[in-house]
Structures are given as structure tokens and as C-alpha cells.
Design a protein around this motif. Structure first.
Motif, PDB file in Angstrom:
ATOM      1  N   ALA A  15      42.905  25.022  63.115  1.00 14.62           N
ATOM      2  CA  ALA A  15      42.882  26.453  63.418  1.00 14.62           C
ATOM      3  C   ALA A  15      44.325  26.895  63.552  1.00 14.62           C
ATOM      4  N   GLN A 143      37.752  21.452  69.614  1.00 19.55           N
ATOM      5  CA  GLN A 143      36.434  21.777  69.063  1.00 19.55           C
ATOM      6  C   GLN A 143      36.138  23.269  69.181  1.00 19.55           C
ATOM      7  N   GLU A 146      38.227  25.424  66.707  1.00 17.94           N
ATOM      8  CA  GLU A 146      37.787  25.312  65.323  1.00 17.94           C
ATOM      9  C   GLU A 146      36.517  26.107  65.034  1.00 17.94           C
ATOM     10  N   ARG A 147      35.893  26.666  66.084  1.00 24.73           N
ATOM     11  CA  ARG A 147      34.759  27.561  65.853  1.00 24.73           C
ATOM     12  C   ARG A 147      34.999  28.928  66.509  1.00 24.73           C
ATOM     13  N   SER A 148      36.283  29.268  66.631  1.00 22.29           N
ATOM     14  CA  SER A 148      36.670  30.546  67.230  1.00 22.29           C
ATOM     15  C   SER A 148      37.263  31.480  66.196  1.00 22.29           C
ATOM     16  N   THR A 260      28.006  27.410  67.711  1.00 23.18           N
ATOM     17  CA  THR A 260      28.008  26.221  66.852  1.00 23.18           C
ATOM     18  C   THR A 260      28.974  26.435  65.697  1.00 23.18           C
ATOM     19  N   ALA A 261      29.397  25.324  65.099  1.00 21.45           N
ATOM     20  CA  ALA A 261      30.264  25.408  63.927  1.00 21.45           C
ATOM     21  C   ALA A 261      29.536  26.083  62.775  1.00 21.45           C
ATOM     22  N   GLY A 262      28.220  25.876  62.686  1.00 20.50           N
ATOM     23  CA  GLY A 262      27.452  26.495  61.623  1.00 20.50           C
ATOM     24  C   GLY A 262      27.436  28.009  61.724  1.00 20.50           C
ATOM     25  N   GLU A 263      27.298  28.538  62.960  1.00 24.28           N
ATOM     26  CA  GLU A 263      27.320  29.990  63.136  1.00 24.28           C
ATOM     27  C   GLU A 263      28.693  30.564  62.815  1.00 24.28           C
ATOM     28  N   TYR A 264      29.748  29.815  63.164  1.00 21.04           N
ATOM     29  CA  TYR A 264      31.102  30.254  62.820  1.00 21.04           C
ATOM     30  C   TYR A 264      31.261  30.329  61.298  1.00 21.04           C
ATOM     31  N   ALA A 265      30.817  29.276  60.590  1.00 21.40           N
ATOM     32  CA  ALA A 265      30.958  29.259  59.130  1.00 21.40           C
ATOM     33  C   ALA A 265      30.148  30.390  58.494  1.00 21.40           C
TER      34      ALA A 265
END
Length: 290
Positions: A15, A143, A146-148, A260-265
Motif C-alpha cells: 500500500a 493487513q 492492504e485493504r484500506s 475483507t480483502a475481497g470487498e476492497y478488491a
């Protein structure tokens, strides 16, 4: 007897430094990653991430022992370096003091982070606990970063006008959302502990149910809240907005830690950054900047 130690923690984080900095300093983000272990509950009593400001929290550890942690911010150089003094106590007895320094540097993959802790154990040897706690904390920070998502805009209007456009229950629904979207409010209560239940309606008529829960509204400083998929629905992000004076107006920072990382992506995939910038553009117009 006082024991001294210097501990160093290095991480490569996928990030940019600006995002890592926000996750390191913003109270809403710190609340997500700051617990030293997964089974430790952190209760934040006071937080003021400015030079000379304090952060006071209670760590409720397994087994029932509670530790008080008091942080005083000594130096804050955005996206570059911070230092703070930290005092840990239990039942009124000081256990340790520490100088904690964080240094951020751009890297090809994002950010190189180094956290240095100069520790003085007073009541008992705290080195092992500090090492375990900061290893977990820095890992959690990476962690979360990386999802922010962090979006900023400099608005050519005084901070009180920008703030007023955000916390007015009649004006907020008029500008919130990307270009072409409108809001239909069920109820709105803009205060710490309040909420906003509403639908966002896209230009094609698609309805997106929303529920914002406000954990903190600190006048002309910051707003911390959680985003939910519809009224009392699943949480999908912890969010904050901060407001800072600049020479020509106000710097507004909007940050979100996705659950979650999925929601960020998924959010990045449908253009959430660009849509967020459109939203702040509407805020600027509501504050009289454009």
C-alpha cells in the motif's frame, strides 16, 4: 531495577505511504489493528492524533488483567515519520515507558515500514510482551493497510463551512454520493452514537440501502463511523473523515478499512476511488468552494 531494550520491526506493505500513514495514525483504523493479541479487547478512552495529543486505551487481556496504555504524540511528519512516548501501567503501577518511532519509505511494491521501540521496563521485564504485541500489531497494520482506501481533496473553503456541510442533517443528504446519485433518508442523527439510515439511488434507478453508525463526531476535526449493507445489515467497512486547515482552505481525508480483502478488491474494481472523489467534489460545491 530498570531494564532497557531496543526492538525493531520491519514490514513491506503493499500500500502507498499515504495509506499506511492514515492506518497508523487515524483512530478509526488504529482501533481495527491495535490489539496486541487476537483475544485481547482494546477500549479506547481518548484519542487525539496531533503533536502533543494523547491516546489512552485499556487492554483487557485474557485472564482478567487490564493494562492502561497512554500515548503522547511527539512528532508527526505525514507519510514519513512519527514518534510517540508510551507508558503502560496496571492497577496504578507503571510497568514500562517507551519511545516508539515509525519510519515510512516508498518502495516498488508499496511501503517499507520500520518501527523502533526503545523500551524501559520498570515494574517487570516487559520485553517479551512488547515483542509479541508489536509483532502482532505491525502484522495487523500491514493487513489493514492492504485493504484500506484513502481519498483526499483540498477544498477552497474554511474548515467551519466544510464541516457544516457535512454535519447538517438537511444538507448532508443533498450532496452525499457520486455525480448523479441521490439520497432517500429514513432517519438521520448526526452525533456520536447516532446513525443515518438511507438509500442511495443511482441515475438508472438502482437502489443501494445504506446504514452509517457514528462512533465519534469530534467538532471540526473528525467523524468515525461504520458502513453497513442496509439497516442493521453486515458491516462492510470502518470509515473516517478528517478535516485540516490549509493555507487556502481545508484538506478533507476520507478513509475506509474494508472488512475483507475481497470487498476492497470489488470496490476498487467498480471505481470506488473515482466515485469517492466525485462525492468530495459535491462536498466542495456544498461548502461554497465551486
Amino acid at each position: 531495577m530498570t531494564a532497557f531494550a531496543t526492538l525493531t520491526f520491519d514490514r513491506q506493505i503493499a500500500a502507498p505511504p499515504e495509506t499506511v500513514w492514515q492506518v497508523w495514525t487515524a483512530p478509526a483504523a488504529r482501533a481495527v489493528w491495535a490489539a496486541p493479541t487476537a483475544d485481547t479487547a482494546v477500549e479506547v478512552l481518548e484519542t487525539d492524533p496531533r503533536r502533543g495529543g494523547r491516546e489512552i486505551s485499556l487492554c483487557h487481556a485474557p485472564g482478567g488483567e487490564t493494562y492502561r496504555c497512554e500515548v503522547t504524540w511527539l512528532d508527526l511528519q505525514p507519510a514519513l515519520r512519527s514518534s510517540c512516548a508510551e507508558v503502560v501501567s496496571s492497577e496504578g503501577q507503571t510497568l514500562s515507558t517507551a519511545l516508539v518511532t515509525a519510519e515510512l519509505a516508498p518502495a516498488p511494491a508499496g511501503t517499507d515500514l520500520r518501527v523502533t521501540v526503545q523500551l524501559a521496563s520498570v515494574g517487570q521485564d516487559m520485553q517479551a510482551g512488547y515483542r509479541e504485541g508489536f509483532e502482532a500489531g505491525v502484522t495487523g497494520l500491514a493487513q489493514v493497510a492492504e485493504r484500506s482506501m484513502v481519498i483526499q481533496r483540498r477544498i477552497r473553503a474554511p474548515r467551519h463551512l466544510v464541516w457544516g456541510a457535512w454535519v447538517n442533517s438537511e444538507r448532508l443528504p443533498q450532496w452525499w454520493g457520486p455525480d448523479g446519485f441521490s439520497c432517500r433518508t429514513t432517519r438521520i442523527d448526526l452525533r456520536s452514537g447516532g446513525e443515518w439510515v438511507f438509500d442511495m439511488i443511482a441515475p438508472d434507478g438502482t437502489v443501494f440501502p445504506n446504514h452509517h453508525r457514528y462512533s465519534e463526531i469530534s467538532p471540526q476535526d473528525r467523524i468515525c463511523y461504520t458502513l453497513h449493507w442496509g439497516e442493521n445489515g453486515p458491516k462492510h467497512a470502518d470509515a473516517w473523515a478528517s478535516f485540516e486547515d490549509t493555507e487556502d482552505g481545508t484538506l478533507v481525508t476520507l478513509g475506509m478499512v474494508f472488512s475483507t480483502a475481497g470487498e476492497y478488491a470489488e470496490a476498487r474494481g467498480f471505481g470506488a476511488v473515482e466515485l469517492g472523489l466525485q462525492t468530495l467534489g459535491k462536498l466542495a460545491r456544498a461548502a461554497g468552494a465551486d
